[in-house]
Design an enzyme around this catalytic site. Structure first.
Site, short mmCIF file in Angstrom:
data_model
loop_
_atom_site.label_atom_id
_atom_site.label_comp_id
_atom_site.label_asym_id
_atom_site.label_seq_id
_atom_site.Cartn_x
_atom_site.Cartn_y
_atom_site.Cartn_z
N LYS A 56 -4.12 -3.53 16.12
CA LYS A 56 -4.65 -2.38 15.36
C LYS A 56 -5.62 -1.58 16.24
N ILE B 162 0.85 -1.21 0.00
CA ILE B 162 0.00 0.00 0.00
C ILE B 162 0.88 1.25 0.00
N ASP C 215 11.58 2.47 5.79
CA ASP C 215 11.14 1.07 5.74
C ASP C 215 12.30 0.18 6.16
N SER D 178 9.63 -5.97 1.93
CA SER D 178 9.63 -5.24 0.65
C SER D 178 11.08 -5.06 0.22
N ASN E 136 -3.42 -14.62 1.87
CA ASN E 136 -4.53 -13.85 1.29
C ASN E 136 -4.93 -14.38 -0.08
N SER F 161 -7.40 -1.52 10.17
CA SER F 161 -7.94 -2.60 9.36
C SER F 161 -9.39 -2.87 9.72
N ARG G 57 -11.67 -21.92 7.07
CA ARG G 57 -10.50 -21.45 7.80
C ARG G 57 -10.97 -20.88 9.14
N TYR H 57 -3.40 -9.75 15.57
CA TYR H 57 -3.24 -8.63 14.64
C TYR H 57 -4.32 -7.57 14.88
N GLY I 24 4.37 -2.05 9.50
CA GLY I 24 3.82 -2.97 10.48
C GLY I 24 3.75 -4.37 9.91
N LEU I 25 3.33 -5.28 10.74
CA LEU I 25 3.17 -6.68 10.33
C LEU I 25 1.68 -6.98 10.21
P1 NAD Z 1 3.40 -4.58 3.48
O1 NAD Z 1 3.98 -5.67 4.31
O2 NAD Z 1 3.49 -4.72 2.01
O3 NAD Z 1 4.03 -3.18 3.90
C1 NAD Z 1 4.45 -2.91 5.21
C2 NAD Z 1 5.84 -2.33 5.11
O4 NAD Z 1 6.32 -2.08 6.43
C3 NAD Z 1 6.83 -3.31 4.47
O5 NAD Z 1 7.53 -2.65 3.43
C4 NAD Z 1 7.78 -3.70 5.60
O6 NAD Z 1 9.10 -3.94 5.16
C5 NAD Z 1 7.67 -2.49 6.51
N1 NAD Z 1 7.96 -2.80 7.91
C6 NAD Z 1 7.54 -3.86 8.63
N2 NAD Z 1 7.98 -3.76 9.89
C7 NAD Z 1 8.69 -2.59 9.98
C8 NAD Z 1 9.37 -1.93 11.01
N3 NAD Z 1 9.42 -2.45 12.24
N4 NAD Z 1 9.96 -0.75 10.76
C9 NAD Z 1 9.91 -0.21 9.50
N5 NAD Z 1 9.28 -0.80 8.48
C10 NAD Z 1 8.67 -1.98 8.71
O7 NAD Z 1 1.88 -4.41 3.94
P2 NAD Z 1 0.74 -3.56 3.28
O8 NAD Z 1 -0.26 -4.49 2.72
O9 NAD Z 1 1.31 -2.51 2.43
O10 NAD Z 1 0.09 -2.94 4.59
C11 NAD Z 1 0.46 -1.66 5.07
C12 NAD Z 1 -0.31 -1.37 6.34
O11 NAD Z 1 -1.71 -1.47 6.10
C13 NAD Z 1 -0.01 -2.35 7.47
O12 NAD Z 1 0.04 -1.63 8.67
C14 NAD Z 1 -1.20 -3.27 7.47
O13 NAD Z 1 -1.47 -3.79 8.74
C15 NAD Z 1 -2.31 -2.36 7.03
N6 NAD Z 1 -3.41 -3.06 6.37
C16 NAD Z 1 -3.15 -3.82 5.27
C17 NAD Z 1 -4.21 -4.51 4.66
C18 NAD Z 1 -3.98 -5.38 3.46
O14 NAD Z 1 -4.86 -6.19 3.16
N7 NAD Z 1 -2.87 -5.27 2.75
C19 NAD Z 1 -5.50 -4.40 5.17
C20 NAD Z 1 -5.70 -3.62 6.30
C21 NAD Z 1 -4.64 -2.93 6.89
C1 UD1 Z 2 -8.06 -10.41 6.48
C2 UD1 Z 2 -8.52 -9.27 7.34
C3 UD1 Z 2 -8.04 -7.95 6.83
C4 UD1 Z 2 -6.54 -8.02 6.71
C5 UD1 Z 2 -6.22 -9.08 5.69
C6 UD1 Z 2 -4.74 -9.13 5.46
C7 UD1 Z 2 -10.60 -9.78 8.41
C8 UD1 Z 2 -12.06 -9.81 8.30
N1 UD1 Z 2 -9.95 -9.26 7.38
O1 UD1 Z 2 -8.86 -10.33 5.37
O2 UD1 Z 2 -8.40 -6.92 7.67
O3 UD1 Z 2 -6.04 -6.81 6.34
O4 UD1 Z 2 -6.70 -10.34 6.19
O5 UD1 Z 2 -4.07 -10.03 6.24
O6 UD1 Z 2 -10.04 -10.22 9.38
N2 UD1 Z 2 -9.39 -17.55 1.00
C9 UD1 Z 2 -9.42 -18.79 0.37
N3 UD1 Z 2 -8.24 -19.34 0.02
C10 UD1 Z 2 -7.03 -18.75 0.27
C11 UD1 Z 2 -7.01 -17.48 0.92
C12 UD1 Z 2 -8.22 -16.92 1.28
O7 UD1 Z 2 -10.48 -19.35 0.12
O8 UD1 Z 2 -5.98 -19.33 -0.07
C13 UD1 Z 2 -10.67 -16.90 1.34
C14 UD1 Z 2 -10.84 -16.62 2.81
O9 UD1 Z 2 -11.46 -17.72 3.44
C15 UD1 Z 2 -11.74 -15.39 2.77
C16 UD1 Z 2 -11.36 -14.68 1.47
O10 UD1 Z 2 -10.69 -15.65 0.68
O11 UD1 Z 2 -13.05 -15.78 2.69
C17 UD1 Z 2 -10.45 -13.49 1.68
O12 UD1 Z 2 -9.35 -13.90 2.50
P1 UD1 Z 2 -8.07 -13.00 2.74
O13 UD1 Z 2 -7.54 -12.52 1.44
O14 UD1 Z 2 -7.15 -13.76 3.62
O15 UD1 Z 2 -8.60 -11.72 3.47
P2 UD1 Z 2 -9.52 -11.59 4.76
O16 UD1 Z 2 -9.41 -12.77 5.62
O17 UD1 Z 2 -10.85 -11.15 4.31
#
Ligand code: NAD
Ligand code: UD1
Length: 349
Positions: free
Chosen positions: A165, A13, A32, A37, A212, A137, A306, A161, A95-96
């Site tokens: 958050k 993101i 970062d 990444s 995911n 999230s 799951r 997680y 973050g993680l």
């Molecule tokens: P990402 O893992 O691609 O990006 C996170 C970045 O943070 C990475 O580049 C990583 O190297 C860096 N990082 C991790 N730990 C660190 C530390 N201690 N110090 C400095 N850098 C560090 O994840 P993303 O999908 O881009 O998510 C970004 C943010 O959005 C996260 O906080 C995540 O929890 C939140 N978020 C993501 C999703 C999603 O589905 N991708 C959904 C909801 C919230």
């Molecule tokens: C979850 C979190 C979201 C978080 C994201 C990233 C919830 C509700 N949402 O999303 O906030 O940012 O993880 O870690 O907690 N699926 C399969 N097969 C797979 C993988 C996923 O069937 O191999 C299904 C899952 O059962 C789910 C859907 O796909 O129904 C989406 O899963 P996923 O991409 O992991 O995201 P969430 O669990 O929705």
């Protein structure tokens, strides 16, 4: 032009958000640890900007380091000041984020996600930088059962997680309540961001243990995985699979710019916003769309549900629409097309 500190700026993101701010001429400072990444992302951003003659290397500063490292953060703020570009606001992505991993490594998740955030907020305050967007999230809603979720729904996470958050959201609320005259806080609760920039030059680069759905579909499409396991076909939904609120990563990146500009126009504010499309799509619909737009077959099989999954999860987006007049523009077709375009380029190196 303002200088925005983007933590986790080379992540999925973060990278798209950096691009969006650079496209509009902002200065950005990225930090970062590169834990999830790589610096190659900066090259991708540069190439995209060069396509429109919009690249200016002076507008990007990258520092490798950990948000838990106080001395490092102090130095980043100081260097920005010395360059006469003090940090005006922070977007905190670092973050993680792996839910399963968070249940196995709770100390690590609390340390990075919560201690890292506290460390950052301290340094911000010391530097009189009090404008922040935080990446929260949708997972904080947990199973609070009010679907679609409004921002006012109960916060009831049920995995480590999600707890971390919700904890950072609480810290930010406390900070605001203690000194509401100068903080500008935007707490963004993302639903399911997928896809990638249409150029295919930046995108998500998950590791092989991705949990995911979208990266897993791409990995099956590219032969890195044999088949996709669909977690359950007996959910109480129209096709038996889970429904989620997928949003294109470019739409998600854009909203950071829009929200931050909104904060800059306020004296002080503390706001929580859902970031999703406001509707949902099933796992099977997502796979079918991916197959149709990319003309590729996805090998899948149904397995058991799951642990921790919820049948239907999507956002009520009325608040952001009313406040910022914003709706995501891109479709599930776009997400599948652009995400696969990036994955193909990734494979070919
Ligand atoms: P990402 O893992 O691609 O990006 C996170 C970045 O943070 C990475 O580049 C990583 O190297 C860096 N990082 C991790 N730990 C660190 C530390 N201690 N110090 C400095 N850098 C560090 O994840 P993303 O999908 O881009 O998510 C970004 C943010 O959005 C996260 O906080 C995540 O929890 C939140 N978020 C993501 C999703 C999603 O589905 N991708 C959904 C909801 C919230
Ligand atoms: C979850 C979190 C979201 C978080 C994201 C990233 C919830 C509700 N949402 O999303 O906030 O940012 O993880 O870690 O907690 N699926 C399969 N097969 C797979 C993988 C996923 O069937 O191999 C299904 C899952 O059962 C789910 C859907 O796909 O129904 C989406 O899963 P996923 O991409 O992991 O995201 P969430 O669990 O929705």
């Amino acid at each position: 032009m303002k200088n925005i500190l983007i933590t986790g700026g080379t992540g999925f993101i973060g990278s798209h958000t950096c691009l969006s701010f650079l496209e509009e001429g902002f200065n950005i400072t990225i930090i970062d640890s590169l834990k999830n990444s790589s610096k190659a992302v900066l090259k991708g951003i540069k190439e995209i900007l060069e396509l429109t003659n919009n690249y200016n290397e002076k507008k990007i500063n990258f520092y490798e380091g950990d948000v838990r490292n106080r001395a490092f953060l102090k130095e980043v703020f100081l260097k920005a000041k010395k360059k006469n570009k003090p940090i005006d606001a922070v977007i905190h992505f670092a973050g993680l984020k792996a839910i399963q991993e968070s249940t196995l490594k709770p100390i690590l998740y609390w340390d990075v996600n919560v201690n890292g955030s506290i460390n950052l907020f301290k340094i911000m305050e010391e530097n009189n930088c009090t404008t922040i967007l935080f990446s929260s999230s949708a997972t904080v809603y947990g199973d609070s059962q009010e679907i679609p979720f409004k921002e006012s729904a109960l916060v009831k996470p049920f995995n480590t997680y999600g707890y971390t958050k919700a904890a950072v959201e609480n810290i930010l609320n406390n900070i605001f309540n203690a000194d509401c005259s100068r903080w500008r806080i935007g707490n963004l609760r993302y639903f399911n961001p997928i896809g990638s920039h249409p150029s295919g030059l930046i995108g998500e680069n998950p590791n092989s243990k991705s949990e995911n759905i979208f990266p897993n579909i791409c990995q099956v499409a590219s032969g890195l995985r044999d088949k996709l396991h669909i977690f359950g076909n007996d959910w109480p939904t129209p096709d038996g699979t889970c429904y989620r609120d997928y949003i294109h990563i470019v739409d998600l990146a854009e909203i950071h710019k829009k929200t931050l500009k909104f904060l800059f126009n306020k004296k002080s504010i503390n706001i929580t916003l859902n970031i999703g499309k406001g509707n949902s799509c099933s796992v099977l619909e997502l796979i079918n769309t991916f197959e149709r737009v990319n003309n590729i077959k996805i090998n899948y099989e149904f397995t058991s549900r799951r642990v921790g999954d919820i049948a239907i999860y999507y956002a009520d987006t009325t608040k952001i629409y009313n406040l910022l007049n914003w709706k995501p523009l891109k479709s599930i077709d776009d997400m599948c097309k652009d995400g696969w375009n990036w994955q193909k380029k990734l494979l070919s190196g």
